[in-house]
Scaffold this motif. Structure first.
Motif, PDB file in Angstrom:
ATOM      1  N   GLN A   1      48.364  44.817  35.143  1.00 59.92           N
ATOM      2  CA  GLN A   1      48.668  43.809  36.156  1.00 59.92           C
ATOM      3  C   GLN A   1      50.106  43.373  36.001  1.00 59.92           C
ATOM      4  O   GLN A   1      50.585  43.099  34.909  1.00 59.92           O
ATOM      5  CB  GLN A   1      47.726  42.626  36.021  1.00 59.92           C
TER       6      GLN A   1
ATOM      7  N   MET B   1      41.228  43.581  37.824  1.00 61.08           N
ATOM      8  CA  MET B   1      42.109  43.644  38.959  1.00 61.08           C
ATOM      9  C   MET B   1      41.325  43.244  40.209  1.00 61.08           C
ATOM     10  O   MET B   1      40.156  43.547  40.337  1.00 61.08           O
ATOM     11  CB  MET B   1      42.657  45.039  39.172  1.00 61.08           C
TER      12      MET B   1
ATOM     13  N   ASP C   1      46.324  42.251  44.031  1.00 57.08           N
ATOM     14  CA  ASP C   1      47.050  42.107  42.764  1.00 57.08           C
ATOM     15  C   ASP C   1      48.217  43.082  42.734  1.00 57.08           C
ATOM     16  O   ASP C   1      48.132  44.196  43.255  1.00 57.08           O
ATOM     17  CB  ASP C   1      46.144  42.403  41.562  1.00 57.08           C
TER      18      ASP C   1
END
Length: 66
Positions: free
Chosen positions: A61, A1, A5
């Motif tokens: 994500q 990450m 994000d």
């Protein structure tokens, strides 16, 4: 990450008023071990609901859309 994000939390976090799948944005990255991420969650009006520090295994994500 990485910074900015879009992520989703795996599990509900009732103390922060977040349901499983809540979508937020990484606003800070802390070196580990383990690395940690400050994630901001906002409502549809853009007001912050919660700022939560999470490990990578507590989120996934997202698709890039808040």
């Amino acid at each position: 990450m990485e910074l900015y994000d879009v992520v989703e939390v795996h599990e509900a976090r009732p103390s922060e008023q977040l349901s499983a799948g809540a979508v937020g944005s990484v606003v800070d990255v802390f070196d580990g071990p383990p690395p940690m991420f400050e994630v901001e969650f906002a409502d549809a009006g853009g007001r912050t609901i919660a700022m939560v520090t999470l490990r990578a295994d507590q989120m996934v994500q997202g698709d890039g859309h808040l």
